[in-house]
Design a protein around this motif. Structure first.
Motif, PDB file in Angstrom:
ATOM      1  N   THR A  13       0.836  -1.192   0.000  1.00  0.00           N
ATOM      2  CA  THR A  13       0.000   0.000   0.000  1.00  0.00           C
ATOM      3  C   THR A  13       0.870   1.240   0.000  1.00  0.00           C
ATOM      4  N   LEU A  14       0.488   2.197  -0.827  1.00  0.00           N
ATOM      5  CA  LEU A  14       1.188   3.473  -0.922  1.00  0.00           C
ATOM      6  C   LEU A  14       0.243   4.560  -0.410  1.00  0.00           C
ATOM      7  N   VAL A  15       0.619   5.195   0.699  1.00  0.00           N
ATOM      8  CA  VAL A  15      -0.228   6.195   1.361  1.00  0.00           C
ATOM      9  C   VAL A  15       0.391   7.566   1.174  1.00  0.00           C
ATOM     10  N   ARG A  16      -0.305   8.429   0.432  1.00  0.00           N
ATOM     11  CA  ARG A  16       0.154   9.810   0.282  1.00  0.00           C
ATOM     12  C   ARG A  16      -0.146  10.592   1.551  1.00  0.00           C
ATOM     13  N   ASP A  17       0.674  11.614   1.788  1.00  0.00           N
ATOM     14  CA  ASP A  17       0.450  12.494   2.927  1.00  0.00           C
ATOM     15  C   ASP A  17      -0.964  13.077   2.863  1.00  0.00           C
ATOM     16  N   CYS A  18      -1.589  13.233   4.015  1.00  0.00           N
ATOM     17  CA  CYS A  18      -2.983  13.646   4.072  1.00  0.00           C
ATOM     18  C   CYS A  18      -3.245  14.288   5.432  1.00  0.00           C
ATOM     19  N   MET A  77       2.743   5.645  10.028  1.00  0.00           N
ATOM     20  CA  MET A  77       3.926   5.521  10.871  1.00  0.00           C
ATOM     21  C   MET A  77       4.120   6.704  11.804  1.00  0.00           C
ATOM     22  N   GLU A  78       3.376   7.800  11.581  1.00  0.00           N
ATOM     23  CA  GLU A  78       3.569   8.992  12.399  1.00  0.00           C
ATOM     24  C   GLU A  78       2.968   8.867  13.791  1.00  0.00           C
ATOM     25  N   LYS A  79       2.349   7.724  14.096  1.00  0.00           N
ATOM     26  CA  LYS A  79       1.994   7.446  15.482  1.00  0.00           C
ATOM     27  C   LYS A  79       3.256   7.313  16.331  1.00  0.00           C
ATOM     28  N   THR A  90       3.662   0.799   2.905  1.00  0.00           N
ATOM     29  CA  THR A  90       3.242   0.031   4.074  1.00  0.00           C
ATOM     30  C   THR A  90       2.412  -1.171   3.640  1.00  0.00           C
ATOM     31  N   CYS A  91       2.054  -2.002   4.615  1.00  0.00           N
ATOM     32  CA  CYS A  91       1.148  -3.145   4.406  1.00  0.00           C
ATOM     33  C   CYS A  91       1.643  -4.064   3.287  1.00  0.00           C
ATOM     34  N   LEU A  92       2.919  -4.408   3.341  1.00  0.00           N
ATOM     35  CA  LEU A  92       3.493  -5.353   2.376  1.00  0.00           C
ATOM     36  C   LEU A  92       3.153  -6.778   2.808  1.00  0.00           C
ATOM     37  N   ALA A  93       2.656  -7.568   1.872  1.00  0.00           N
ATOM     38  CA  ALA A  93       2.351  -8.976   2.158  1.00  0.00           C
ATOM     39  C   ALA A  93       2.571  -9.787   0.882  1.00  0.00           C
ATOM     40  N   VAL A  94       3.177 -10.960   1.054  1.00  0.00           N
ATOM     41  CA  VAL A  94       3.486 -11.846  -0.067  1.00  0.00           C
ATOM     42  C   VAL A  94       2.989 -13.244   0.275  1.00  0.00           C
ATOM     43  N   ASP A  95       2.449 -13.927  -0.708  1.00  0.00           N
ATOM     44  CA  ASP A  95       2.003 -15.302  -0.506  1.00  0.00           C
ATOM     45  C   ASP A  95       3.150 -16.137   0.051  1.00  0.00           C
ATOM     46  N   PRO A  96       2.889 -16.958   1.086  1.00  0.00           N
ATOM     47  CA  PRO A  96       3.974 -17.723   1.727  1.00  0.00           C
ATOM     48  C   PRO A  96       4.806 -18.557   0.763  1.00  0.00           C
ATOM     49  N   SER A  97       4.214 -19.044  -0.313  1.00  0.00           N
ATOM     50  CA  SER A  97       4.952 -19.881  -1.257  1.00  0.00           C
ATOM     51  C   SER A  97       5.976 -19.098  -2.060  1.00  0.00           C
ATOM     52  N   CYS A  98       5.917 -17.769  -1.999  1.00  0.00           N
ATOM     53  CA  CYS A  98       6.802 -16.929  -2.827  1.00  0.00           C
ATOM     54  C   CYS A  98       7.727 -16.040  -2.012  1.00  0.00           C
ATOM     55  N   ARG A  99       7.750 -16.176  -0.700  1.00  0.00           N
ATOM     56  CA  ARG A  99       8.489 -15.226   0.141  1.00  0.00           C
ATOM     57  C   ARG A  99       9.995 -15.276  -0.070  1.00  0.00           C
ATOM     58  N   ARG A 100      10.539 -16.419  -0.427  1.00  0.00           N
ATOM     59  CA  ARG A 100      11.986 -16.544  -0.575  1.00  0.00           C
ATOM     60  C   ARG A 100      12.450 -16.221  -1.997  1.00  0.00           C
ATOM     61  N   SER A 101      11.564 -15.655  -2.776  1.00  0.00           N
ATOM     62  CA  SER A 101      11.892 -15.396  -4.177  1.00  0.00           C
ATOM     63  C   SER A 101      11.735 -13.915  -4.483  1.00  0.00           C
ATOM     64  N   ALA A 102      12.531 -13.426  -5.439  1.00  0.00           N
ATOM     65  CA  ALA A 102      12.385 -12.041  -5.896  1.00  0.00           C
ATOM     66  C   ALA A 102      11.232 -11.896  -6.872  1.00  0.00           C
ATOM     67  N   ILE A 137       9.263   4.510   5.053  1.00  0.00           N
ATOM     68  CA  ILE A 137       8.918   3.111   5.263  1.00  0.00           C
ATOM     69  C   ILE A 137       9.393   2.677   6.645  1.00  0.00           C
ATOM     70  N   VAL A 138       8.675   1.740   7.243  1.00  0.00           N
ATOM     71  CA  VAL A 138       9.074   1.128   8.510  1.00  0.00           C
ATOM     72  C   VAL A 138       9.489  -0.307   8.216  1.00  0.00           C
ATOM     73  N   ILE A 139      10.677  -0.688   8.680  1.00  0.00           N
ATOM     74  CA  ILE A 139      11.198  -2.024   8.390  1.00  0.00           C
ATOM     75  C   ILE A 139      11.784  -2.650   9.656  1.00  0.00           C
ATOM     76  N   HIS A 140      12.018  -3.943   9.600  1.00  0.00           N
ATOM     77  CA  HIS A 140      12.751  -4.635  10.669  1.00  0.00           C
ATOM     78  C   HIS A 140      14.242  -4.278  10.528  1.00  0.00           C
ATOM     79  N   PRO A 141      14.949  -4.057  11.612  1.00  0.00           N
ATOM     80  CA  PRO A 141      16.377  -3.685  11.504  1.00  0.00           C
ATOM     81  C   PRO A 141      17.220  -4.657  10.687  1.00  0.00           C
ATOM     82  N   LYS A 142      16.836  -5.931  10.644  1.00  0.00           N
ATOM     83  CA  LYS A 142      17.624  -6.898   9.870  1.00  0.00           C
ATOM     84  C   LYS A 142      17.562  -6.618   8.366  1.00  0.00           C
TER      85      LYS A 142
END
Length: 363
Positions: free
Chosen positions: A78-83, A89-91, A109-121, A146-151
């Motif tokens: 999801t791509l959220v324009r300023d509003c 993330m501004e919470k 934000t709200c990135l999700a990938v089908d589990p069968s494809c997570r290890r693939s580009a 964007i908010v990400i995991h530090p890894k």
């Protein structure tokens, strides 16, 4: 190191379509995938609807992008324009420093990938490429956040040229440690194979939205009847905003305030100078740059250059000007201008429609 290791074959994407969600089936597929990903990762408990969405998803300033294989959604972001409601993330993170000089922000934000494809580009990189192209072709934004995991910092920092937002790691953001990053699209230069992929490679699998009014940056991407559908389905989500935030949520919908402002990218001539209109309402417009030698209160002759239409000539008064924010012009009540803005307003669900759906869902 990541740049040298990166290789991407366009044949990986055959059989998929990457597009903006437009139908109820596509939105539900994206929100169901997001819900299942969050539940499986332990970030949330199952919802009765089996869908996960946030208030920003219903806003005209938000686009839900999907990867579809046959009729199944196998990836979404999801791509959220300023509003007026601010970015999700501004919470936690303060992004006010990046809004100087009228910079337009958008959160990925709200990135999700089908589990069968997570290890693939195979899914992630088409989505990222689509985001980049969509941002400058349709969305009119200058900077991603964007908010990400530090890894994942090396991936976003070394491969995609993101920079860290100056703030410590948050130990618990939706159930996991997190850090915020940003990318200024105006100066971003991606090198090597990833640069060629994002800049030069054309993918037949990309479907771009058609727009009746290409100068209008905020679509809206979600049709009015689908906004009403989700407002009825998830009324608690909007009630939980509280009155103050609900008021800001409704601000982009016509009829809630005296003058709804619509983000645009329109060429204009003001007092013989060329400029760009950044937003407009029934009562005025904002220029990216103030006209030369004009002072507050000065009358101005304005020609708005609408694509594929005759220029719209109106009279206005300079209300304010700023080296950073441009200039605001107050437009006197003129039938042609009111008629032009009214045609834009018809593209959007009204605030009354959204509130009616919210109340019927709560009944």
């Amino acid at each position: 190191m990541l740049q040298r290791q990166f290789r991407l074959d366009p044949k990986l994407f055959q059989g998929m379509l990457v597009k903006r969600a437009e139908t109820l089936q596509e939105f539900e597929g994206a929100f169901r995938l997001l819900h299942d990903n969050y539940v499986q990762s332990g970030f949330s408990t199952p919802r009765p609807s089996g869908l996960r969405l946030i208030p920003h998803h219903l806003l005209p300033s938000t686009s839900v992008l999907i990867v579809r294989q046959d009729e199944q959604v196998i990836g979404t972001v999801t791509l959220v324009r300023d509003c007026p409601l601010g970015l999700p993330m501004e919470k936690v993170w303060d992004l006010s420093r990046y809004r100087s000089h009228g910079t337009r922000l958008a959160e990925i934000t709200c990135l999700a990938v089908d589990p069968s494809c997570r290890r693939s580009a195979r899914i992630l990189f088409p989505l990222l490429k689509y985001i980049y192209e969509y941002a400058w072709r349709f969305f009119g934004v200058d900077m991603f956040a964007i908010v990400i995991h530090p890894k994942d910092i090396p991936f976003y920092e070394n491969l995609l040229s993101f920079n860290k937002v100056p703030a410590p790691v948050v130990p618990d953001y939706l159930g996991a440690p997190a850090i915020a990053m940003h990318l200024d699209l105006r100066g971003a230069r991606l090198a090597g194979e990833i640069g060629r992929y994002f800049s030069d490679m054309k993918l037949e699998e990309f479907i771009w939205p058609s727009r009746e009014k290409p100068f209008l940056l905020d679509g809206p991407a979600m049709p009015a009847e689908i906004v009403r559908h989700f407002a009825r389905l998830e009324p608690q989500m909007l009630r939980d905003l509280g009155q103050g935030r609900l008021d800001r949520f409704l601000a982009p919908f016509p009829g809630h305030r005296r003058a709804t402002r619509f983000p645009v990218e329109l060429a204009v001539e003001v007092a013989g100078e060329h400029g760009i209109v950044k937003n407009l309402s029934r009562f005025g417009l904002r220029l990216a740059k103030a006209p030369t030698d004009a002072a507050a209160g000065d009358p101005l002759e304005i020609r708005v250059l609408i694509p594929d239409e005759s220029p719209l000539a109106v009279r206005g008064t300079l209300a304010w000007s700023s080296p950073k924010r441009g200039a605001g012009i107050r437009i006197e009540s003129q039938e042609d201008w009111i008629r032009f803005v009214a045609l834009i307003e018809k593209e959007f669900p009204s605030a009354a429609d959204v509130m009616s759906a919210l109340e019927s869902g709560a009944a």
